[in-house]
Design a protein around this motif. Structure first.
Motif, PDB file in Angstrom:
ATOM      1  N   UNK A 205       0.828  -1.199   0.000  1.00 46.10           N
ATOM      2  CA  UNK A 205       0.000   0.000   0.000  1.00 46.10           C
ATOM      3  C   UNK A 205       0.864   1.252   0.000  1.00 46.10           C
ATOM      4  N   UNK A 206       1.007   1.925  -1.127  1.00 47.09           N
ATOM      5  CA  UNK A 206       1.895   3.101  -1.189  1.00 47.09           C
ATOM      6  C   UNK A 206       1.546   4.193  -0.199  1.00 47.09           C
ATOM      7  N   UNK A 207       0.266   4.371   0.117  1.00 46.77           N
ATOM      8  CA  UNK A 207      -0.103   5.424   1.067  1.00 46.77           C
ATOM      9  C   UNK A 207       0.567   5.212   2.417  1.00 46.77           C
ATOM     10  N   UNK A 208       0.729   3.971   2.814  1.00 44.75           N
ATOM     11  CA  UNK A 208       1.404   3.668   4.079  1.00 44.75           C
ATOM     12  C   UNK A 208       2.853   4.110   4.030  1.00 44.75           C
ATOM     13  N   UNK A 209       3.532   3.796   2.941  1.00 42.23           N
ATOM     14  CA  UNK A 209       4.947   4.159   2.811  1.00 42.23           C
ATOM     15  C   UNK A 209       5.118   5.673   2.831  1.00 42.23           C
ATOM     16  N   UNK A 210       4.216   6.373   2.126  1.00 39.38           N
ATOM     17  CA  UNK A 210       4.312   7.831   2.045  1.00 39.38           C
ATOM     18  C   UNK A 210       4.085   8.464   3.411  1.00 39.38           C
ATOM     19  N   UNK A 211       3.069   8.006   4.132  1.00 33.01           N
ATOM     20  CA  UNK A 211       2.791   8.570   5.457  1.00 33.01           C
ATOM     21  C   UNK A 211       3.973   8.357   6.403  1.00 33.01           C
ATOM     22  N   UNK A 212       4.621   7.205   6.301  1.00 35.62           N
ATOM     23  CA  UNK A 212       5.813   6.966   7.114  1.00 35.62           C
ATOM     24  C   UNK A 212       6.924   7.943   6.747  1.00 35.62           C
ATOM     25  N   UNK A 213       7.109   8.178   5.454  1.00 36.01           N
ATOM     26  CA  UNK A 213       8.159   9.100   5.006  1.00 36.01           C
ATOM     27  C   UNK A 213       7.890  10.513   5.498  1.00 36.01           C
ATOM     28  N   UNK A 214       6.631  10.939   5.447  1.00 42.21           N
ATOM     29  CA  UNK A 214       6.295  12.288   5.910  1.00 42.21           C
ATOM     30  C   UNK A 214       6.574  12.425   7.404  1.00 42.21           C
ATOM     31  N   UNK A 215       6.218  11.408   8.185  1.00 43.68           N
ATOM     32  CA  UNK A 215       6.460  11.454   9.624  1.00 43.68           C
ATOM     33  C   UNK A 215       7.946  11.591   9.929  1.00 43.68           C
ATOM     34  N   UNK A 216       8.781  10.898   9.167  1.00 41.45           N
ATOM     35  CA  UNK A 216      10.226  11.008   9.352  1.00 41.45           C
ATOM     36  C   UNK A 216      10.740  12.359   8.867  1.00 41.45           C
ATOM     37  N   UNK A 217      10.219  12.799   7.738  1.00 45.64           N
ATOM     38  CA  UNK A 217      10.671  14.059   7.144  1.00 45.64           C
ATOM     39  C   UNK A 217      10.512  15.220   8.121  1.00 45.64           C
ATOM     40  N   UNK A 218       9.471  15.208   8.891  1.00 39.50           N
ATOM     41  CA  UNK A 218       9.193  16.320   9.789  1.00 39.50           C
ATOM     42  C   UNK A 218      10.182  16.407  10.942  1.00 39.50           C
ATOM     43  N   UNK A 219      11.033  15.375  11.103  1.00 41.48           N
ATOM     44  CA  UNK A 219      12.005  15.366  12.195  1.00 41.48           C
ATOM     45  C   UNK A 219      13.450  15.533  11.730  1.00 41.48           C
ATOM     46  N   UNK A 220      13.723  15.266  10.464  1.00 42.11           N
ATOM     47  CA  UNK A 220      15.122  15.124  10.037  1.00 42.11           C
ATOM     48  C   UNK A 220      15.808  16.430   9.639  1.00 42.11           C
ATOM     49  N   UNK A 221      15.047  17.512   9.523  1.00 45.50           N
ATOM     50  CA  UNK A 221      15.682  18.777   9.151  1.00 45.50           C
ATOM     51  C   UNK A 221      16.538  19.301  10.295  1.00 45.50           C
ATOM     52  N   UNK A 222      17.791  19.668  10.033  1.00 43.43           N
ATOM     53  CA  UNK A 222      18.598  20.317  11.074  1.00 43.43           C
ATOM     54  C   UNK A 222      18.096  21.738  11.288  1.00 43.43           C
ATOM     55  N   UNK A 223      18.538  22.368  12.357  1.00 41.62           N
ATOM     56  CA  UNK A 223      18.165  23.763  12.595  1.00 41.62           C
ATOM     57  C   UNK A 223      18.756  24.633  11.481  1.00 41.62           C
ATOM     58  N   UNK A 224      17.908  25.321  10.769  1.00 42.55           N
ATOM     59  CA  UNK A 224      18.383  26.170   9.685  1.00 42.55           C
ATOM     60  C   UNK A 224      17.310  27.203   9.390  1.00 42.55           C
ATOM     61  N   UNK A 225      17.606  28.110   8.479  1.00 45.71           N
ATOM     62  CA  UNK A 225      16.616  29.081   8.050  1.00 45.71           C
ATOM     63  C   UNK A 225      17.176  30.488   8.058  1.00 45.71           C
ATOM     64  N   UNK A 226      16.493  31.398   7.370  1.00 49.22           N
ATOM     65  CA  UNK A 226      16.986  32.777   7.270  1.00 49.22           C
ATOM     66  C   UNK A 226      17.187  33.424   8.638  1.00 49.22           C
ATOM     67  N   UNK A 227      16.280  33.108   9.590  1.00 52.00           N
ATOM     68  CA  UNK A 227      16.402  33.739  10.896  1.00 52.00           C
ATOM     69  C   UNK A 227      17.655  33.275  11.643  1.00 52.00           C
ATOM     70  N   UNK A 228      18.181  32.098  11.258  1.00 49.29           N
ATOM     71  CA  UNK A 228      19.408  31.594  11.862  1.00 49.29           C
ATOM     72  C   UNK A 228      20.635  31.896  11.005  1.00 49.29           C
TER      73      UNK A 228
END
Length: 273
Positions: A205-228
């Protein structure tokens, strides 16, 4: 052949800007090798009838290798078929698919061609290679990307002194640090595979794989951004041992899962043919 297939699938629709390939060749071949060891005998025979002696590992990298092909099919039509885009908090069932398609719509279309015994041998070969590739793509968290940064391609990082971007770190950076061939890496990961994991992960079921990827994606970004003042070409985020230690196990987990899911998906495709 590609031009004919493209007109059937998309009606000549145009592509968006292209992110980097998911996992890179080593990751794709690891996924495909694991899957090849898990598929049923019937599936193995069906695959051999389509691509002959070509291994799934060979087939897995074909869609990325052809992205250097100057043909319009590869440069424009097929470009957006390697990823999906979802805002934070969005589930796969709520994706607003763009007119030119994405990885999920492409997977559905290629699956239909793969099941169509009246399709030409060339179209079924192309379809199989894309299916093998796309299942792996959807397990890479940054190929279920958020709007605005092209799956982390626009987040500039310093990776052990190398100027690159966050997407590449997940595509290849953490995998290449293992200094293993794809067959060695697949063997290592398969040593961790238990019957319980196979049963738990055996979902086509591809929807399952995608939802798992999104959940991980929301955690893996390091601290970054214009304000930093970070994450730009002039001031890349410095990533090294700490980030690799934190996330390399997740990369390996997703590679192993994608191998099992690819086997599950291919068994499902041919069982329903």
């Amino acid at each position: 052949m590609q031009r004919t297939f493209a007109s059937i699938v998309t009606g000549g629709l145009l592509a968006l800007a292209v992110p980097a390939q998911a996992w890179g060749p080593t990751g794709h071949r690891v996924t495909a090798t694991i899957a090849e060891h898990e598929i049923s005998g019937r599936t193995r025979a069906e695959i051999a009838g389509i691509i002959g002696g070509e291994s799934l590992a060979e087939a897995s990298t074909f869609p990325d290798e052809e992205r250097s092909n100057p043909d319009e099919f590869w440069q424009r039509t097929a470009s957006p078929w390697h990823y999906v885009t979802l805002p934070d908090g969005t589930r796969a069932i709520d994706i607003e698919h763009p007119a030119e398609g994405d990885a999920l719509t492409a997977l559905e279309q290629f699956t239909a061609v793969l099941r169509d015994e009246n399709a030409s041998p060339e179209d079924r070969q192309l379809a199989l290679r894309f299916v093998v590739h796309l299942v792996s793509d959807l397990h890479m968290p940054l190929h279920a990307g958020q709007p605005g940064d092209r799956g982390g391609n626009d987040v500039r990082v310093d990776w052990f002194g190398q100027q690159t971007n966050l997407h590449w770190v997940w595509d290849e950076g953490m995998i290449l640090r293992q200094q293993l061939s794809f067959s060695e890496y697949a063997e290592r990961l398969e040593g961790r595979l238990t019957p319980g994991k196979v049963l738990a992960w055996w979902t086509p079921t591809p929807a399952t794989w995608i939802d798992e990827s999104v959940a991980l994606r929301e955690e893996l970004y390091p601290a970054y951004g214009p304000e930093l003042g970070m994450g730009t070409l002039e001031a890349p985020v410095r990533l090294g041992y700490d980030y690799n230690w934190q996330w390399a196990p997740t990369v390996e987990h997703r590679l192993l899962q994608s191998g099992v899911r690819l086997a599950a998906y291919l068994d499902w495709v041919f069982a329903e043919s």
